[in-house]
Structure formats: C-alpha cells, structure tokens
Design an enzyme around this catalytic site. Structure first.
Site, PDB file in Angstrom:
ATOM      1  N   CYS A  84       0.844  -1.194   0.000  1.00 18.23           N
ATOM      2  CA  CYS A  84       0.000   0.000   0.000  1.00 18.23           C
ATOM      3  C   CYS A  84       0.885   1.251   0.000  1.00 18.23           C
ATOM      4  O   CYS A  84       1.584   1.513  -0.977  1.00 18.23           O
ATOM      5  CB  CYS A  84      -0.957  -0.064   1.188  1.00 18.23           C
ATOM      6  SG  CYS A  84      -2.312   1.087   1.051  1.00 18.23           S
ATOM      7  N   HIS A 170      -3.793  -5.220   0.801  1.00 16.37           N
ATOM      8  CA  HIS A 170      -3.182  -5.688   2.059  1.00 16.37           C
ATOM      9  C   HIS A 170      -3.185  -7.220   2.155  1.00 16.37           C
ATOM     10  O   HIS A 170      -4.163  -7.808   2.620  1.00 16.37           O
ATOM     11  CB  HIS A 170      -3.938  -5.094   3.253  1.00 16.37           C
ATOM     12  CG  HIS A 170      -3.691  -3.633   3.421  1.00 16.37           C
ATOM     13  ND1 HIS A 170      -2.618  -3.135   4.128  1.00 16.37           N
ATOM     14  CD2 HIS A 170      -4.344  -2.559   2.927  1.00 16.37           C
ATOM     15  CE1 HIS A 170      -2.629  -1.819   4.078  1.00 16.37           C
ATOM     16  NE2 HIS A 170      -3.672  -1.443   3.357  1.00 16.37           N
ATOM     17  N   GLU A 172      -1.745  -8.955   4.274  1.00 14.75           N
ATOM     18  CA  GLU A 172      -1.685  -9.369   5.685  1.00 14.75           C
ATOM     19  C   GLU A 172      -3.066  -9.489   6.332  1.00 14.75           C
ATOM     20  O   GLU A 172      -3.213 -10.084   7.383  1.00 14.75           O
ATOM     21  CB  GLU A 172      -0.798  -8.401   6.483  1.00 14.75           C
ATOM     22  CG  GLU A 172      -1.353  -6.993   6.714  1.00 14.75           C
ATOM     23  CD  GLU A 172      -1.096  -6.016   5.559  1.00 14.75           C
ATOM     24  OE1 GLU A 172      -0.918  -6.483   4.415  1.00 14.75           O
ATOM     25  OE2 GLU A 172      -1.112  -4.806   5.782  1.00 14.75           O
TER      26      GLU A 172
END
Ligand code: XMP
Length: 510
Positions: A84, A170, A172
């Site tokens: 990002c 993202h 994660e």
C-alpha cells in the site's frame, strides 16, 4: 537482533502488527521498527528482506514518513516489498507517479486479477479477493517495472529481477483470501527459512543460559521479577532447567500499583519458581528519588538503589549471574542498539554488574514474548498483561518531588481509572493506561471555596510495540466519570486528558 530475517518498516498502518504476526505464523522472525529505528537497525545488520508497511499518509503530504536513509531499494542487498503506502513510496522514490485518480479509491473488499506466473503470485488464483484501503495509487510505474496485478488500476508491481515489489492491497489482512500465500511467496523469493517455533526458541534460550551457568563456578542465578509479561515468561522458561538455582528477586520499590505485589507473587508461582525473595525498600527509593524532579535524574537515582539491592542479593545468594527480561525495544529505546538515540534510560539496561549479566529475551519483541507465554501454558492473565514500567509510579509524579503522599494519590487514581475502564469493557482497546499528577497548581472551586490544587493527567495509548503509539480518545461519558472520580480528592482541581501520539510524546510522562 542478528537473527531477524525480515525487517518490517512501520509507517503507522493499523495492520503492521498483523504483518509481523502473519510472518510468525509462517515461521519466520521479523522486527517491526519505525523508519528512524529501522535506519539504525540497517546500519548494524543486513536482514534477508524488507517489508514497507501501509500508512494513512500520502507520499505528497508535508511530513509524510520516508524511507530509512540507508535502505537499499535497488533489490541488490535484499528483496523489498512495499505494501500500500510502502508500494507508493517505492514507486515515488524510483521515479514513478503516485496520484489520487477519481474513481480508483478502494476501501474494503476488491477483486484483483494477478499474473500467477510471477513468483509473488505463484499458487494464487487468477481472480482473487483482496482487502484494499487506499486513496492514492501508483498511476505510472518506475522505469523497468511492470504490472503484475490489476484491479481497475495497478494493484502490484515488480522490477525486472523480481526483487523490488509492491502490492497496493493488504495481503496481511485475512479478508485477502490468498494473502498468506503471497507473503509466503515473498519469503521464498527472499530465501527466508522457518525459524520461529516457540518450542525451539524456548529450548534455545534455556540452552544459552544453561551453557553459561554450567561453565561457571558460581551457578546461582538471580532474576529480577516484576510480575509482568517479560520477567514472568523468563521465570517460567528458566524454572524447569535451573530449579533451586533460580532465585527470583522482587523489589517493593514503593512505586507499585494497588495489589501489584500480591499479583506478582501469584504470577511467579504460576511460573513454577521455587525461590522468591521479596525486598521491601520503598523508603530508600523515595528518599533518593525525592531529591530531584528531573526525569532522567530520577531514573538514574532509581537505578542506583535498584542496583544496590541486586548486588546485595547476588552476594547473599552467592550468585554468579543476573538474568533480566529486557526486550529488543527496551534496548533500542535505551540507546544501546547501534547508534539509536537515548530516549530514556530504562531501569535495567546497560548497568555494569560484577557478575555476568544475561538478557535472554534481548532479540524478542513483546508480541513474541506473549507467544512464548502461551506456549509455556501460563495463565492468559499473565501473557496478555499490559506493560508497566520498572520505576513504576515514580514516573507519574511529574514536576513534583516524589513523596508517600503523591505516590498514594497516583496509585489510587490508577486504581480508580482502571476500574472505570473495566466497567465500560474498554480494556481490550487500550494498550496501556498512564495516570499522573502534574506539578502545576491551578485554581478551582469546591463547595463555595477556592482551592489552589494540582491537576491529574490521564493518558491511554494504543500501540503495536510501544515504539510508536496512538493516543486513545475516551468516550465522553467515560471521560466524565473519570473526571468526577479523580476530582473527589481534595487537592485535585482539574483532570487533563492527553491524547498525544508517540512521537512526539512518549508513552510515559517521564
Ligand atoms: P515510553 O514512555 O518510552 O515507554 O514510550 C514505552 C514502554 O516502556 C515502558 N517503560 C519502561 N519499562 N523500565 C521498564 O521496564 C523502564 O525504565 C521504562 N520506561 C518506560 C512504558 O511504560 C511503556 O510501556
């Protein structure tokens, strides 16, 4: 810190911790550091790879956090992955364009088409569900880069040798269904190997301490315990291998919170410790520390008494070692790691002892120690406990000479605010509570009388690892209840709420 494989540069995204946790789940050790600390880290060590986190910033804003000065973004030293904001920063620095195009903002679930022949997206389905949160986006790639995922705009990029990479969404976050595969692919690109296994780590730490102890004529070990996560986990780790040779030392400094000594005893008992020595020394601490109001001098005086008591107990117990639960963050903040600036002298870092001084948790971060606590089957109340500083309430009497009376005021205030937080079920939202008394007098009115009294400061923070923190805003109703409760004390006329993030403020007032 030499065995940290992945350096995660934290730009303040709420998901940075999740990157660390995901890597740990994938079995790889990482360190999460803000850019300035990451720079110090990189001047000492070369990790196998670097991840740049997301952020609320735009690269175009004044004051937007930048890359560590000494980072290599050519991919020559280590593969680097920007997530990002991290990707935008890489593109911006490498000559691409970052913009805020109309209609390409993404917040929440999105669909992305990936090039699954690229090593970053191996084993990922071509059309995959991801979680995105960005206003800015990379609209023109740096020279030599190509797009490897699209979602209406550029969703991922790579350089020609696949060592400088960026992902706009993202991976994660769990809502990115195949995010773990993507991060595993990046670890593979970086040749990272599995090294985070709590059982192995526990054994490694036990072996390190036992090797030192077995080679010494004096085999008793004194371990300072506070009842907190770090020292309790260390005690639980060492109790089975050291047995009677482990002497846990708890010092009642006078700076403990209400009920803390009892809690400490329970926690140390749950760690399986056989010998616990409690030394009551509050008068000595107060006498010494009350001679100054300067924050750093107070810490120095605290350390002097702390050290004297330890030395006395080392001699008494014929110990050859002192072991402490110091973490990587404590070492970094105390200016002991490489050239990090000294922020504040932690009570137990960098003291010169006559005996060997071991810090077996020195490479670990708080969330990793919590994991070890879980693996050691400690009660969750131990490994989930919020931190509290060694010098305790002494750091919360600001601009006033410490005294029994002020210690009692901050101790009672801490208890009161803690109870209110529990009543409103806000414990999980807060990483640490700090309630202090300020040495400024101001005018108030109680009943019909003028009162010229002190102010209390209330601060709660939310943080990943205390290297950076956000100030917590109490709901109005809760803030009102706290204010009413604290101003009941006859000398307190004002309650000030402190939401300053770290930086520029630190967590504690001193
Ligand atoms: P600061 O105030 O530096 O605090 O942002 C970061 C975290 O460390 C704790 N702290 C200490 N812990 N000995 C400790 O064991 C110390 O001397 C000390 N000083 C700060 C602080 O409470 C926060 O959790």
């Amino acid at each position: 810190m030499e065995n940290i494989q992945v350096l995660i540069v934290d730009y303040g995204s709420q998901y940075t911790l999740v990157i660390g946790r995901t890597l740990r789940e994938l079995g790889v050790r990482s360190a999460i550091l803000p850019p300035d600390k990451a720079e110090h880290f990189l001047s000492q060590y070369t990790p196998k790879s670097v991840i740049l986190s997301g952020s609320n910033w735009s690269v175009h804003n004044d004051g937007a956090p930048s890359l560590p000065g000494n980072i290599d973004i050519t991919g020559a030293k280590y593969p680097i992955l920007g997530l990002c904001y991290g990707m935008q920063l890489l593109a911006h620095k490498l000559g691409g364009t970052v913009d805020r195009p109309h209609g390409h903002r993404e917040y929440g679930p999105a669909k992305v088409t990936v090039d699954n022949t690229h090593p970053l997206f191996l084993n990922v389905t071509k059309e995959t569900d991801v979680w995105a949160s960005h206003g800015d986006t990379v609209t023109r790639l740096p020279e030599g880069f190509k797009e490897i995922a699209v979602s209406g705009g550029i969703a991922a990029m790579t350089n020609s040798d696949n060592r400088v990479l960026g992902i706009q969404f993202h991976p994660e976050v769990v809502d990115t269904k195949e995010g773990k595969t993507m991060l595993q692919n990046f670890l593979d690109i970086s040749n990272c190997v599995k090294d985070w296994n709590p059982t192995d780590l526990i054994k490694e730490i036990q072996d390190e301490v036992m090797n030192a102890v077995n080679a010494s004529p004096k085999q008793n070990v004194v371990l300072g315990v506070s009842g907190g996560v770090d020292s309790t986990v260390l005690a639980a780790l060492l109790a089975p291998v050291l047995g009677e040779k482990l002497i846990c030392l708890a010092i009642d400094t006078g700076g403990m919170r209400s009920g803390e000594l009892e809690e400490l005893k329970t926690n140390v008992e749950s760690a399986g410790v056989k010998n616990l020595v409690v030394v009551e020394a509050s008068d000595e601490f107060i006498k010494n520390i009350s001679t100054t109001v300067d924050a750093q001098e107070k810490r120095g005086k605290f350390r002097d008494v702390y050290k004297r008591i330890f030395e006395e107990q080392i001699a008494k117990n014929n110990a050859g070692f002192i072991v402490q639960g110091t973490l990587a963050t404590d070492i970094i903040e105390s200016g002991e790691a490489g050239k990090s600036a000294l922020i504040k002298t932690h009570h137990n870092v960098g003291l010169a002892w006559e005996v060997d001084d071991l810090h077996p948790l020195r490479n670990l971060f708080k969330y990793e120690v919590r994991e070890l606590g879980r693996a050691l089957n400690l009660p969750s109340a131990v490994y989930e406990r919020n931190p509290f500083p060694g010098p305790g309430l002494y750091l919360r009497i600001v601009g006033l000479p410490v005294s029994h009376e002020y210690l009692d005021i901050v101790r009672d205030a801490d208890k009161t605010v803690t109870e209110i937080i529990k009543k409103y079920n806000l414990e999980k939202e807060i990483s640490q509570l700090i309630v202090g008394i300020l040495g400024i007098k101001s005018v108030g009115v109680k009943g019909d009388e003028r009162v010229y009294g002190h102010a209390m400061a209330v601060r709660a923070v939310q943080t990943i690892d205390f290297m950076t923190a956000k100030g917590y805003y109490f709901p109005q109703e809760v803030a009102e209840e706290i204010t009413n409760a604290l101003t009941k004390h006859k000398e307190i006329v004002r309650v000030l709420f402190d939401m300053t993030p770290k930086p520029p403020a630190t967590t504690e007032f001193e």
